[in-house]
Design a protein around this motif. Structure first.
Motif, PDB file in Angstrom:
ATOM      1  N   ASP A  63       0.777  -1.131  -0.132  1.00  0.00           N
ATOM      2  CA  ASP A  63       0.085  -0.125   0.006  1.00  0.00           C
ATOM      3  C   ASP A  63       1.053   1.136  -0.072  1.00  0.00           C
ATOM      4  O   ASP A  63       2.089   1.172   0.035  1.00  0.00           O
ATOM      5  N   VAL A  64       0.260   2.278   0.032  1.00  0.00           N
ATOM      6  CA  VAL A  64       0.797   3.638   0.105  1.00  0.00           C
ATOM      7  C   VAL A  64       1.625   3.621   1.404  1.00  0.00           C
ATOM      8  O   VAL A  64       1.039   3.283   2.679  1.00  0.00           O
ATOM      9  N   PRO A  65       3.232   4.266   1.242  1.00  0.00           N
ATOM     10  CA  PRO A  65       3.801   4.154   2.636  1.00  0.00           C
ATOM     11  C   PRO A  65       3.273   5.343   3.435  1.00  0.00           C
ATOM     12  O   PRO A  65       2.799   6.276   3.189  1.00  0.00           O
ATOM     13  N   TRP A  66       3.460   4.870   4.946  1.00  0.00           N
ATOM     14  CA  TRP A  66       3.142   5.764   5.716  1.00  0.00           C
ATOM     15  C   TRP A  66       3.917   7.165   5.688  1.00  0.00           C
ATOM     16  O   TRP A  66       5.318   7.090   5.335  1.00  0.00           O
ATOM     17  N   PRO A  67       3.354   8.270   6.150  1.00  0.00           N
ATOM     18  CA  PRO A  67       4.140   9.507   6.142  1.00  0.00           C
ATOM     19  C   PRO A  67       5.289   9.366   7.173  1.00  0.00           C
ATOM     20  O   PRO A  67       5.267   9.004   8.172  1.00  0.00           O
ATOM     21  N   ARG A  68       6.701   9.937   6.510  1.00  0.00           N
ATOM     22  CA  ARG A  68       7.840   9.892   7.548  1.00  0.00           C
ATOM     23  C   ARG A  68       7.774  10.924   8.443  1.00  0.00           C
ATOM     24  O   ARG A  68       8.541  10.787   9.537  1.00  0.00           O
ATOM     25  N   GLU A  69       6.967  11.781   8.285  1.00  0.00           N
ATOM     26  CA  GLU A  69       6.875  12.851   9.373  1.00  0.00           C
ATOM     27  C   GLU A  69       6.045  12.406  10.696  1.00  0.00           C
ATOM     28  O   GLU A  69       5.977  13.200  11.375  1.00  0.00           O
ATOM     29  N   LEU A  70       5.536  11.184  10.503  1.00  0.00           N
ATOM     30  CA  LEU A  70       4.770  10.718  11.751  1.00  0.00           C
ATOM     31  C   LEU A  70       5.731  10.519  12.949  1.00  0.00           C
ATOM     32  O   LEU A  70       6.682  10.306  12.731  1.00  0.00           O
ATOM     33  N   ARG A  71       5.446  10.895  14.093  1.00  0.00           N
ATOM     34  CA  ARG A  71       6.097  10.852  15.263  1.00  0.00           C
ATOM     35  C   ARG A  71       5.573   9.904  16.266  1.00  0.00           C
ATOM     36  O   ARG A  71       4.323   9.585  16.117  1.00  0.00           O
ATOM     37  N   MET A  72       6.439   9.345  17.217  1.00  0.00           N
ATOM     38  CA  MET A  72       5.834   8.569  18.252  1.00  0.00           C
ATOM     39  C   MET A  72       4.838   9.039  19.073  1.00  0.00           C
ATOM     40  O   MET A  72       5.079  10.347  19.659  1.00  0.00           O
ATOM     41  N   GLY A  73       3.667   8.346  19.312  1.00  0.00           N
ATOM     42  CA  GLY A  73       2.614   8.686  20.112  1.00  0.00           C
ATOM     43  C   GLY A  73       1.458   9.509  19.313  1.00  0.00           C
ATOM     44  O   GLY A  73       0.514   9.718  19.753  1.00  0.00           O
ATOM     45  N   THR A  74       1.713   9.833  18.073  1.00  0.00           N
ATOM     46  CA  THR A  74       0.972  10.390  17.177  1.00  0.00           C
ATOM     47  C   THR A  74      -0.378   9.456  17.177  1.00  0.00           C
ATOM     48  O   THR A  74      -0.486   8.323  17.084  1.00  0.00           O
ATOM     49  N   GLY A  75      -1.749  10.320  17.408  1.00  0.00           N
ATOM     50  CA  GLY A  75      -3.042   9.311  17.306  1.00  0.00           C
ATOM     51  C   GLY A  75      -3.401   8.815  15.931  1.00  0.00           C
ATOM     52  O   GLY A  75      -2.908   9.225  14.892  1.00  0.00           O
ATOM     53  N   ALA A  76      -4.082   7.666  15.891  1.00  0.00           N
ATOM     54  CA  ALA A  76      -4.429   6.990  14.602  1.00  0.00           C
ATOM     55  C   ALA A  76      -5.949   6.559  14.981  1.00  0.00           C
ATOM     56  O   ALA A  76      -6.160   5.710  15.707  1.00  0.00           O
ATOM     57  N   LYS A  77      -6.807   6.499  13.789  1.00  0.00           N
ATOM     58  CA  LYS A  77      -8.123   6.167  13.856  1.00  0.00           C
ATOM     59  C   LYS A  77      -8.104   4.770  13.020  1.00  0.00           C
ATOM     60  O   LYS A  77      -8.078   5.031  11.815  1.00  0.00           O
ATOM     61  N   GLY A  78      -8.373   3.744  13.565  1.00  0.00           N
ATOM     62  CA  GLY A  78      -8.032   2.447  12.702  1.00  0.00           C
ATOM     63  C   GLY A  78      -9.465   1.795  12.417  1.00  0.00           C
ATOM     64  O   GLY A  78     -10.303   1.827  13.027  1.00  0.00           O
ATOM     65  N   MET A  79      -9.558   1.416  11.110  1.00  0.00           N
ATOM     66  CA  MET A  79     -10.916   0.353  10.578  1.00  0.00           C
ATOM     67  C   MET A  79     -10.323  -1.031  10.389  1.00  0.00           C
ATOM     68  O   MET A  79      -9.448  -0.968   9.105  1.00  0.00           O
ATOM     69  N   ALA A  80     -10.619  -1.894  10.988  1.00  0.00           N
ATOM     70  CA  ALA A  80     -10.111  -3.188  10.751  1.00  0.00           C
ATOM     71  C   ALA A  80     -11.307  -3.968   9.611  1.00  0.00           C
ATOM     72  O   ALA A  80     -12.459  -3.944  10.082  1.00  0.00           O
ATOM     73  N   LEU A  81     -10.903  -4.148   8.494  1.00  0.00           N
ATOM     74  CA  LEU A  81     -11.739  -4.337   7.371  1.00  0.00           C
ATOM     75  C   LEU A  81     -12.088  -5.975   7.326  1.00  0.00           C
ATOM     76  O   LEU A  81     -11.365  -6.793   7.477  1.00  0.00           O
ATOM     77  N   LEU A  82     -13.394  -6.104   7.350  1.00  0.00           N
ATOM     78  CA  LEU A  82     -13.878  -7.323   7.651  1.00  0.00           C
ATOM     79  C   LEU A  82     -14.414  -8.070   6.350  1.00  0.00           C
ATOM     80  O   LEU A  82     -13.780  -7.817   5.254  1.00  0.00           O
ATOM     81  N   ASN A  83     -15.653  -8.619   6.236  1.00  0.00           N
ATOM     82  CA  ASN A  83     -16.322  -9.324   4.897  1.00  0.00           C
ATOM     83  C   ASN A  83     -17.155  -8.116   4.212  1.00  0.00           C
ATOM     84  O   ASN A  83     -17.549  -7.034   4.508  1.00  0.00           O
ATOM     85  N   ASP A  84     -17.289  -8.565   2.943  1.00  0.00           N
ATOM     86  CA  ASP A  84     -18.117  -7.318   1.968  1.00  0.00           C
ATOM     87  C   ASP A  84     -19.378  -8.020   1.961  1.00  0.00           C
ATOM     88  O   ASP A  84     -19.677  -9.187   1.585  1.00  0.00           O
ATOM     89  N   VAL A  85     -20.552  -7.208   2.442  1.00  0.00           N
ATOM     90  CA  VAL A  85     -21.910  -7.690   2.438  1.00  0.00           C
ATOM     91  C   VAL A  85     -22.764  -6.368   1.675  1.00  0.00           C
ATOM     92  O   VAL A  85     -22.265  -5.166   1.653  1.00  0.00           O
ATOM     93  N   PRO A  86     -23.993  -6.784   1.483  1.00  0.00           N
ATOM     94  CA  PRO A  86     -24.864  -5.747   0.602  1.00  0.00           C
ATOM     95  C   PRO A  86     -25.182  -4.863   2.110  1.00  0.00           C
ATOM     96  O   PRO A  86     -25.102  -5.109   3.084  1.00  0.00           O
ATOM     97  N   ILE A  87     -25.460  -3.710   1.574  1.00  0.00           N
ATOM     98  CA  ILE A  87     -25.994  -2.541   2.256  1.00  0.00           C
ATOM     99  C   ILE A  87     -27.070  -2.879   3.298  1.00  0.00           C
ATOM    100  O   ILE A  87     -27.301  -2.443   4.435  1.00  0.00           O
ATOM    101  N   TRP A  88     -28.224  -3.387   2.607  1.00  0.00           N
ATOM    102  CA  TRP A  88     -29.307  -3.738   3.225  1.00  0.00           C
ATOM    103  C   TRP A  88     -29.081  -4.760   4.414  1.00  0.00           C
ATOM    104  O   TRP A  88     -29.621  -4.810   5.554  1.00  0.00           O
ATOM    105  N   TYR A  89     -27.951  -5.608   4.270  1.00  0.00           N
ATOM    106  CA  TYR A  89     -27.859  -6.639   5.380  1.00  0.00           C
ATOM    107  C   TYR A  89     -27.223  -5.963   6.168  1.00  0.00           C
ATOM    108  O   TYR A  89     -27.447  -6.016   7.547  1.00  0.00           O
ATOM    109  N   GLU A  90     -26.081  -4.926   5.972  1.00  0.00           N
ATOM    110  CA  GLU A  90     -25.635  -4.185   6.990  1.00  0.00           C
ATOM    111  C   GLU A  90     -26.635  -3.464   7.954  1.00  0.00           C
ATOM    112  O   GLU A  90     -26.420  -3.337   9.278  1.00  0.00           O
ATOM    113  N   PHE A  91     -27.533  -2.701   7.285  1.00  0.00           N
ATOM    114  CA  PHE A  91     -28.700  -1.819   7.925  1.00  0.00           C
ATOM    115  C   PHE A  91     -29.574  -3.111   8.885  1.00  0.00           C
ATOM    116  O   PHE A  91     -29.897  -2.816  10.219  1.00  0.00           O
ATOM    117  N   TRP A  92     -29.954  -4.214   8.451  1.00  0.00           N
ATOM    118  CA  TRP A  92     -30.428  -5.153   9.021  1.00  0.00           C
ATOM    119  C   TRP A  92     -29.578  -5.812  10.363  1.00  0.00           C
ATOM    120  O   TRP A  92     -30.342  -5.794  11.472  1.00  0.00           O
TER     121      TRP A  92
END
Length: 452
Positions: A397-426
């Motif tokens: 993937d795209v390399p992470w920025p070199r300017e990142l420093r130790m302790g910088t906050g990050a919001k992560g999204m662990a990707l799971l399965n692909d499902v239809p939107i109606w199933y996700e609503f349900w």
């Protein structure tokens, strides 16, 4: 207008004066149902679009290698700060001096402590050498006593042998004297008998009496000599026993002195080893007055400041962030989501300070996010009630920025399965967890037929 009342305003109010009425009553408004139907159809079509299930969590930048994480520099010995060689924010190389300490304990205040300890070690070494010489001298003395003992015993045994032979010789002399005495008595008796018969003269009788007296005297002299020889034999045997006892006592005393010297030698060697250990500790302690940087990096925080401040043993001084480190993200997930996470699972990140447009269900259309892969999942829960994940950059993937420093906050999204939107609503409406099974085909889910 809402048909709530049966009264009508038509004919009573000139509605053409109102622009809103004209807009409402236009003929184009009749196309509104078609627009609504079109929007509804579009929404239905959108419900069948694919949606990527994900687990969202916040974390911060860290590193996989423990040696590359921020490190606190501690003091091994207590002391007083004498001089600082760095400042906050400064880059230091490995081995650079950070601070100099001075001694505060009474046992180490002597400036000539090393030289005096070395003199004590030399004196103790001389003492040990003297004990070694004493042990060698005692060994030589023991050998000499053993040789003298052998000679003396041999000499005494010869004396005993001579005394025993002399006793035997004197015994034979006594037997000979006894025999001569008996012969002389018989001759005297025969001569006296013949003298009475007139066959022998008085002179012959007197001569025989004289010989008998001489034989008796020789007999008594031989017996006395035998007794003297026996006494000499007894004295020789006593001397033999005395020599053995004397040299046994001398050897025992020499052995005792030798073992005492060996004991003192071992004690001196133990003390010498202890003093050498103390000298090594003093030498190492002298080197510990200068606190050195354990690795190259930037000084970010100084726990102590000022000159003359006293610090305790193992107390923290400064914190150093390494210059080069391999970035990773440490994030936490809820216990309900832990079974859904596996090693190698892709994760998308949004870092603090980096603009991004995120569509959690369509990661491919997101902008400003960076990819990662799960490399470690802890098996124990943390005090915050969650489980920790370590995520490293995705090499594809795209390399992470070199300017990142130790302790910088990050919001992560662990990707799971692909499902239809109606199933996700349900799923969300019913409160079900995301898909749990990975890669289970329809053939694998069917029970296998038993072989006949």
């Amino acid at each position: 207008m809402l048909n709530i009342s049966k009264n009508r305003i038509k004919g009573k109010v000139d509605l053409n004066r109102y622009e809103s009425y004209q807009w409402v009553m236009e003929e184009d408004f009749k196309s509104l149902p078609r627009v609504l139907m079109l929007l509804f159809g579009l929404m239905v079509a959108l419900m069948f679009l694919p949606w990527t299930q994900n687990i969202q969590s916040r974390g911060f930048i860290t590193t996989l290698n423990p040696s590359q994480r921020p490190q606190m520099v501690n003091t091994i010995i207590p002391g007083k700060i004498d001089k600082w060689y760095i400042r906050e924010g400064q880059f230091v190389n490995k081995g650079d001096t950070i601070v100099k300490l001075t001694e505060i304990k009474d046992d180490y205040l002597d400036p000539a402590l090393l030289s005096r300890t070395e003199e004590q070690i030399e004196a103790k070494e001389r003492t040990v050498r003297s004990y070694q010489d004493k042990v060698q001298a005692l060994d030589a003395q023991i050998i000499a006593l053993e040789n003298a003992r052998k000679l003396k015993l041999e000499q005494a045994r010869n004396y005993v042998m001579q005394a025993r032979l002399k006793v035997e010789s004197d015994s034979m002399d006594v037997l000979a004297a006894e025999t001569n005495f008996q012969i002389a008595e018989r001759q005297l008796q025969r001569t006296e008998t013949l003298f009475k018969e007139g066959l022998k003269s008085v002179v012959e009788v007197e001569n025989l009496k004289n010989k008998t007296q001489e034989a008796a005297s020789k007999k008594i002299s031989a017996e006395n000599k035998l007794l003297s020889s026996r006494n000499q034999l007894i004295n020789a045997q006593i001397d033999l026993s005395g020599i053995e006892a004397e040299y046994r006592d001398k050897l025992a005393k020499a052995e005792s002195d030798k073992y005492s010297a060996i004991s003192a030698l071992y004690e001196g060697e133990g003390t010498l080893v202890k003093m050498r250990n103390m000298f090594s500790n003093y030498s190492l302690r002298a080197d510990l007055y200068y606190i050195l940087a354990p690795q190259s990096g930037y000084v970010v925080r100084m726990a102590k400041a000022g000159i003359g401040e006293v610090i305790k043993e193992s107390e923290q001084l400064v914190s150093i962030i390494p210059e080069d480190y391999t970035m990773a993200v440490e994030m936490f997930v809820e216990p309900i989501d832990l079974p859904l996470v596996k090693i190698g699972q892709p994760v998308r990140f949004v870092f603090d300070g980096w603009p991004a447009i995120v569509f959690s269900g369509w990661p491919n259309t997101s902008f400003g996010t960076y990819g990662g892969l799960v490399v470690a999942v802890d098996n124990f829960i943390y005090p915050n009630g969650k489980y920790r994940l370590l995520v490293s950059p995705d090499p594809n993937d795209v390399p992470w920025p070199r300017e990142l420093r130790m302790g910088t906050g990050a919001k992560g999204m662990a990707l799971l399965n692909d499902v239809p939107i109606w199933y996700e609503f349900w799923r969300r409406i019913n409160g079900f967890p995301p898909e749990y099974y990975y890669g289970v085909s329809s053939t694998e889910s069917e029970p296998k037929e038993e072989k006949k």
